[in-house]
Design an enzyme around this catalytic site. Sequence first.
Site, mmCIF file in Angstrom:
data_model
loop_
_atom_site.group_PDB
_atom_site.id
_atom_site.type_symbol
_atom_site.label_atom_id
_atom_site.label_comp_id
_atom_site.label_asym_id
_atom_site.label_seq_id
_atom_site.Cartn_x
_atom_site.Cartn_y
_atom_site.Cartn_z
ATOM 1 N N GLY A 19 13.283 -3.451 1.078
ATOM 2 C CA GLY A 19 13.440 -2.322 0.163
ATOM 3 C C GLY A 19 14.381 -2.565 -0.995
ATOM 4 N N GLU A 20 14.730 -3.839 -1.285
ATOM 5 C CA GLU A 20 15.664 -4.124 -2.372
ATOM 6 C C GLU A 20 15.039 -5.008 -3.461
ATOM 7 O OE1 GLU A 20 20.147 -3.620 -1.148
ATOM 8 O OE2 GLU A 20 19.344 -5.490 -0.308
ATOM 9 N N GLU A 56 4.882 -4.909 -10.647
ATOM 10 C CA GLU A 56 6.291 -4.583 -10.384
ATOM 11 C C GLU A 56 7.220 -5.441 -11.235
ATOM 12 O OE1 GLU A 56 6.164 -2.876 -5.789
ATOM 13 O OE2 GLU A 56 6.843 -4.913 -6.188
ATOM 14 N N PRO A 112 11.456 -13.678 0.507
ATOM 15 C CA PRO A 112 10.269 -13.857 1.350
ATOM 16 C C PRO A 112 9.577 -12.535 1.646
ATOM 17 C CG PRO A 112 12.270 -14.079 2.657
ATOM 18 C CD PRO A 112 12.706 -13.969 1.221
ATOM 19 N N ARG A 113 8.262 -12.596 1.726
ATOM 20 C CA ARG A 113 7.486 -11.388 2.039
ATOM 21 C C ARG A 113 7.855 -10.839 3.409
ATOM 22 N NH1 ARG A 113 5.596 -7.446 3.228
ATOM 23 N NH2 ARG A 113 3.580 -6.488 2.754
ATOM 24 N N GLU A 136 0.829 -1.207 0.000
ATOM 25 C CA GLU A 136 0.000 0.000 0.000
ATOM 26 C C GLU A 136 0.862 1.256 0.000
ATOM 27 O OE1 GLU A 136 -0.411 -2.572 1.933
ATOM 28 O OE2 GLU A 136 -2.524 -3.180 2.033
ATOM 29 N N ASN A 194 1.382 -8.275 -6.068
ATOM 30 C CA ASN A 194 1.372 -7.355 -7.201
ATOM 31 C C ASN A 194 2.219 -7.872 -8.368
ATOM 32 O OD1 ASN A 194 1.373 -5.133 -8.885
ATOM 33 N ND2 ASN A 194 2.759 -3.928 -7.602
ATOM 34 N N PRO A 195 1.608 -8.163 -9.544
ATOM 35 C CA PRO A 195 2.393 -8.625 -10.691
ATOM 36 C C PRO A 195 2.963 -7.489 -11.525
ATOM 37 C CG PRO A 195 0.084 -8.646 -11.277
ATOM 38 C CD PRO A 195 0.157 -8.173 -9.826
#
Length: 439
Positions: free
Chosen positions: A312-313, A341, A270-271, A68, A338-339
């Site tokens: 963040g990478e 990105e 991993p998320r 988000e 999200n696909p």
Amino acid sequence: MSNAMARLALMTYRGLGVCAYPLASFYLLWRTAKGKEDRKRKAERFGYAGAARPQGPLIWIHAASVGEMLSVIALVRELRRLDIAVLLTTGTVTSAQVAAERLGADVIHQYMPLDLKPAVGRFLDYWRPDVAVMAESEIWPTTMVELQARHIAQVRVNARMSDRSFGRWMRYQSMAELLFSKLSLVVAQSDIDGERYRDLGAWPVVVSGNLKGDAEPLPVNQAELTRYRQQIGSRKTWAAISTFDGEEKAAAMVHRALKAHNDQLTIIVPRHPERSDEIEAMLLEKDLKVARRSRGDAITPETDIFLGDTIGEMGLYLRLTDLAFAGRSLLTETGGQNPMEPASIGCAVLSGPHVENFRDAYQKLVRNGGARIVKDVEVLAKAVHYLLTNDIARLRMIDAGQATVQDMRGALSATLRALEPHVNPLAMKARLEPRAAAQ
């Protein structure tokens, strides 16, 4: 549920929140122990300010987690160009870190107060936002009631409504109408999302498309990218990104199945990076050699898995491959990731069947040939093998994906147009009033 029962249920919820307030510290201590809270900024969760409120108009934007937060960055920048101060709240440590990296001093960052009347009241009394803009799908009843009591416009942007959430709200339609009617505006991702918000009592509702399609390109450290590309050399790569529990094991199974046929490197991101020790232990049990980004490990010819366990990478990890499986979609029915990105950066996209949170994006990508849906681990392995060994097919998917994402742009402009009645008066006021710290 009747209207009277809905009002009683809402009053009960708020009353229980007041009673639970003294116990909230224990809840936050538990989350802190799990690395989900910032110990130094715990007071912000109780509504205590950690920064000074600037004079002049202020827009409050809430983006719960990393996805988000990334979706609203471009919107935040546009509002700042109008010289309107932005208070950005997030609900997770990772999203706060990404906000600091991507927006820095452009915004005032605070953690979202708990949805308890004392915390929300204290937060709103101090910050006095002129408009509250919430991203995507979170519903906090006490916050919505307190905003309405202060006559603060509530706007939902990039709004979505999953099948499961819609079904639950429809079972309690009077409660839904009581809450959703408090929204001043809903800017929905898709026609389906818009219809669902209307059915639940929101008005007005407009459809903008998905703000993630207008998101800024993911940043990358070029020196690190060059270093890892040199280490990988001519090896084929594929990535399993934003994975949830079980999907890392599936990626390891795919790697082992294909290892005899391809000299491939598998990248797993991993998320939730805090799970990385557990993931590495699982991979080592399968006799796979692991390099971890957080340790600065080098990728050698013997490395099987590059574990992207940093925050963040994603821009780095996606640029090390051109084939990405988007997680939270294969072994868990929680709506996909999200696909856009990976597609926009130049990756052919694979996903499991559970993609309801990004249904519209996947429909367009699959229809145009930029993404494929796989039903299980076996089919995932076959798809990865086919695309790693068929350059023409992979490049066609990449081209189709980038073209599709380009066609999906425009949500930011549509959202800004929808926000004009709320934003334009604040922009005029901001130009007329000098700003300095008020408190």
